[in-house]
Motif scaffolding. Structure first.
Motif, PDB file in Angstrom:
ATOM      1  N   VAL A  72       0.641  -0.676   0.032  1.00 33.35           N
ATOM      2  CA  VAL A  72      -0.265  -0.021  -0.377  1.00 33.35           C
ATOM      3  C   VAL A  72       0.800   1.576   0.135  1.00 33.35           C
ATOM      4  CG1 VAL A  72      -1.710   1.439   1.665  1.00 33.35           C
ATOM      5  CG2 VAL A  72      -2.341  -1.025   1.172  1.00 33.35           C
ATOM      6  N   ASP A  73       1.638   1.678   0.707  1.00 33.05           N
ATOM      7  CA  ASP A  73       2.888   2.611   0.954  1.00 33.05           C
ATOM      8  C   ASP A  73       3.215   2.713  -0.406  1.00 33.05           C
ATOM      9  OD1 ASP A  73       4.679   4.290   2.313  1.00 33.05           O
ATOM     10  OD2 ASP A  73       6.268   3.248   1.602  1.00 33.05           O
ATOM     11  N   TYR A  74       3.845   1.811  -1.456  1.00 31.02           N
ATOM     12  CA  TYR A  74       4.536   1.897  -2.568  1.00 31.02           C
ATOM     13  C   TYR A  74       3.435   2.551  -3.264  1.00 31.02           C
ATOM     14  CZ  TYR A  74       9.218   0.730  -1.132  1.00 31.02           C
ATOM     15  OH  TYR A  74      10.850   0.558  -1.160  1.00 31.02           O
ATOM     16  N   SER A  75       1.866   1.008  -3.237  1.00 32.90           N
ATOM     17  CA  SER A  75       1.371   1.949  -4.675  1.00 32.90           C
ATOM     18  C   SER A  75       0.929   3.313  -4.441  1.00 32.90           C
ATOM     19  CB  SER A  75      -0.533   1.064  -3.937  1.00 32.90           C
ATOM     20  OG  SER A  75       0.227  -0.521  -4.132  1.00 32.90           O
ATOM     21  N   SER A  76       0.483   3.508  -3.484  1.00 32.89           N
ATOM     22  CA  SER A  76      -0.030   5.184  -2.919  1.00 32.89           C
ATOM     23  C   SER A  76       1.338   6.446  -3.780  1.00 32.89           C
ATOM     24  CB  SER A  76       0.245   5.801  -1.866  1.00 32.89           C
ATOM     25  OG  SER A  76      -0.732   4.981  -1.023  1.00 32.89           O
ATOM     26  N   ARG A  77       2.988   5.912  -3.409  1.00 39.65           N
ATOM     27  CA  ARG A  77       3.602   6.331  -4.316  1.00 39.65           C
ATOM     28  C   ARG A  77       3.359   6.359  -5.826  1.00 39.65           C
ATOM     29  NH1 ARG A  77       9.055   5.767  -0.975  1.00 39.65           N
ATOM     30  NH2 ARG A  77       7.795   3.543  -0.128  1.00 39.65           N
ATOM     31  N   ILE A  78       3.317   4.629  -6.094  1.00 33.38           N
ATOM     32  CA  ILE A  78       3.486   4.461  -8.009  1.00 33.38           C
ATOM     33  C   ILE A  78       2.404   5.104  -8.800  1.00 33.38           C
ATOM     34  CG2 ILE A  78       2.754   2.865  -9.259  1.00 33.38           C
ATOM     35  CD1 ILE A  78       4.122   1.273  -7.338  1.00 33.38           C
ATOM     36  N   LEU A  79       0.954   5.055  -7.836  1.00 35.80           N
ATOM     37  CA  LEU A  79      -0.975   6.238  -7.801  1.00 35.80           C
ATOM     38  C   LEU A  79      -0.447   7.197  -8.351  1.00 35.80           C
ATOM     39  CD1 LEU A  79      -3.206   3.671  -6.637  1.00 35.80           C
ATOM     40  CD2 LEU A  79      -2.486   3.526  -8.853  1.00 35.80           C
ATOM     41  N   ASN A  80       0.515   8.014  -6.972  1.00 33.88           N
ATOM     42  CA  ASN A  80       0.115   9.147  -7.353  1.00 33.88           C
ATOM     43  C   ASN A  80       1.674  10.184  -8.498  1.00 33.88           C
ATOM     44  OD1 ASN A  80      -1.193   9.909  -4.919  1.00 33.88           O
ATOM     45  ND2 ASN A  80       0.834   9.751  -3.138  1.00 33.88           N
ATOM     46  N   LEU A  81       2.589   9.271  -8.987  1.00 34.95           N
ATOM     47  CA  LEU A  81       3.636   9.455  -9.786  1.00 34.95           C
ATOM     48  C   LEU A  81       2.487   9.174 -11.511  1.00 34.95           C
ATOM     49  CD1 LEU A  81       6.230  10.887  -9.914  1.00 34.95           C
ATOM     50  CD2 LEU A  81       7.031   7.615 -10.091  1.00 34.95           C
ATOM     51  N   SER A  82       1.998   8.325 -11.504  1.00 33.46           N
ATOM     52  CA  SER A  82       1.339   8.272 -12.772  1.00 33.46           C
ATOM     53  C   SER A  82       0.607   9.386 -12.679  1.00 33.46           C
ATOM     54  CB  SER A  82       0.450   7.082 -12.752  1.00 33.46           C
ATOM     55  OG  SER A  82       1.399   6.010 -11.973  1.00 33.46           O
ATOM     56  N   GLU A  83      -0.377   9.703 -11.168  1.00 31.99           N
ATOM     57  CA  GLU A  83      -1.023  10.629 -11.677  1.00 31.99           C
ATOM     58  C   GLU A  83      -0.539  12.132 -12.229  1.00 31.99           C
ATOM     59  OE1 GLU A  83      -3.480  11.039  -8.161  1.00 31.99           O
ATOM     60  OE2 GLU A  83      -4.247   8.896  -8.576  1.00 31.99           O
ATOM     61  N   GLU A  84       1.068  12.510 -11.962  1.00 28.78           N
ATOM     62  CA  GLU A  84       1.454  13.481 -12.094  1.00 28.78           C
ATOM     63  C   GLU A  84       1.742  13.334 -13.691  1.00 28.78           C
ATOM     64  OE1 GLU A  84       5.231  14.216  -9.879  1.00 28.78           O
ATOM     65  OE2 GLU A  84       4.010  14.564  -7.354  1.00 28.78           O
ATOM     66  N   ALA A  85       1.937  12.041 -13.651  1.00 29.50           N
ATOM     67  CA  ALA A  85       2.735  12.135 -15.315  1.00 29.50           C
ATOM     68  C   ALA A  85       1.151  12.716 -16.475  1.00 29.50           C
ATOM     69  CB  ALA A  85       2.812  10.581 -15.814  1.00 29.50           C
ATOM     70  N   CYS A  86      -0.031  12.105 -15.964  1.00 29.75           N
ATOM     71  CA  CYS A  86      -1.115  12.309 -16.739  1.00 29.75           C
ATOM     72  C   CYS A  86      -0.983  14.436 -16.770  1.00 29.75           C
ATOM     73  CB  CYS A  86      -1.990  11.804 -16.144  1.00 29.75           C
ATOM     74  SG  CYS A  86      -2.819  10.125 -16.692  1.00 29.75           S
ATOM     75  N   ARG A  87      -1.292  14.517 -15.296  1.00 30.40           N
ATOM     76  CA  ARG A  87      -1.057  15.806 -15.558  1.00 30.40           C
ATOM     77  C   ARG A  87      -0.280  16.942 -16.408  1.00 30.40           C
ATOM     78  NH1 ARG A  87      -2.359  15.280 -10.155  1.00 30.40           N
ATOM     79  NH2 ARG A  87      -0.064  15.797  -9.133  1.00 30.40           N
TER      80      ARG A  87
END
Length: 328
Positions: A72-87
């Motif tokens: 879960v800790d890594y998931s939050s970081r991975i998903l946040n970074l993915s959303e950053e890439a989309c933005r």
């Protein structure tokens, strides 16, 4: 497993994060708009791929195992970074589209931020804005983790997060002491001796007369209440000695209770300005007393700052400058 094979998908990480957040497979499925069997199958598939158990399913609430907590800790970081890439990719559209994720503490999010967002969207109507109103601690953590582009908060920022955030003073939030306006509650006097007694209070008070009033306050854990109490203590006023009639969990609930004549309260001027102007509330002036706190603008310099976020930050700064000019 080959060197670059990744045994999970972003959808699986979203599912794991949702189960962790909501404590059940059913609630996670509802939030993600998928069926509960689909969620269960994805988790089972992920656990087989990773060869670990992610959740303890024995009790009423699903509990993360140690492996689950790690993922879960890594998931939050991975998903946040993915959303950053989309933005970042959306930025190529030159502010014609995009999403702005904002955070705010209670007073700011309820009374100030909606107006600021409305002004911004007059210039950028295609921008989608998401606003979450939470405690200062949770908002600051969200900004540091990339969940929010920026935020305005009124509470104390956790010391462990200060190195991860750019923090600057944004505006001054003044708290005023208010009661129900006598004309607005005239119909309640006969039915409510308590309301009637609150209306006997003079509009100009000495500090020691505060201890004779009946107060309606936020609960003791509220950062807003702590800020008010801290400010009062600088004037040698002990809020612990106030006669507290009610403790409520929201500013709107307090404001409505005051309007009903149930007591007095210190409330943000931003929150009660319209009610004072309409004659629904009346300000009580305490000799020599000014209760204020500084609202702070925060963002993470370590996270990608989209053109949308930069434009909104500039909008906030211009709005603050205009407000200062009006009060100068």
């Amino acid at each position: 497993m080959a060197e670059f094979d990744v045994p999970f998908t972003l959808d699986q990480l979203r599912i794991v994060r949702a189960i962790s957040e909501y404590g059940s497979f059913r609630k996670a499925a509802d939030k993600l708009f998928v069926s509960q069997p689909a969620v269960s199958l994805q988790v089972q598939s992920l656990e087989r791929s990773l060869e670990v158990t992610l959740f303890d399913r024995g009790g009423r609430r699903v509990i993360l195992t140690e492996a689950g907590k790690l993922l879960v800790d890594y998931s939050s970081r991975i998903l946040n970074l993915s959303e950053e890439a989309c933005r970042a990719l959306v930025d190529l559209q030159d502010l014609k589209r995009g999403t702005l994720a904002l955070g705010a503490s209670q007073t700011v999010g309820t009374y100030m931020m909606p107006r600021l967002i409305a002004e911004f969207r007059q210039s950028y109507p295609q921008i989608s804005v998401q606003l979450q109103v939470l405690s200062t601690r949770r908002i600051a953590s969200g900004v540091a983790e990339g969940q929010f582009d920026l935020a305005i908060v009124g509470g104390t920022i956790p010391p462990q997060l200060k190195d991860q955030l750019d923090v600057s003073a944004y505006a001054t939030d003044e708290f005023v002491l208010v009661r129900a306006h006598p004309d607005a509650v005239a119909a309640q006097f006969e039915r409510s001796p308590l309301a009637s007694s609150n209306l006997d209070i003079p509009t100009h008070l000495r500090k020691e007369e505060l201890y004779e009033l009946r107060f309606i306050t936020l609960n003791p854990q509220s950062t807003t209440k702590k800020a008010i109490d801290s400010s009062l203590e600088t004037y040698d006023i002990n809020p612990a000695k106030f006669q507290v009639e009610m403790e409520l969990t929201s500013l709107e609930a307090i404001k409505n209770a005051v309007k009903a004549g149930l007591g007095v309260a210190f409330l943000s001027l931003t929150a009660v300005a319209a009610d004072l102007e309409l004659g629904l509330l009346e300000q009580l002036h305490v000799e020599g007393l000014e209760v204020k706190r500084t609202l702070r603008l925060i963002y993470s310099p370590n996270r990608y700052q989209s053109q949308v976020a930069q434009s909104f930050r500039q909008h906030l700064q211009e709005a603050s400058a205009r407000a200062e000019a009006v009060h100068a």
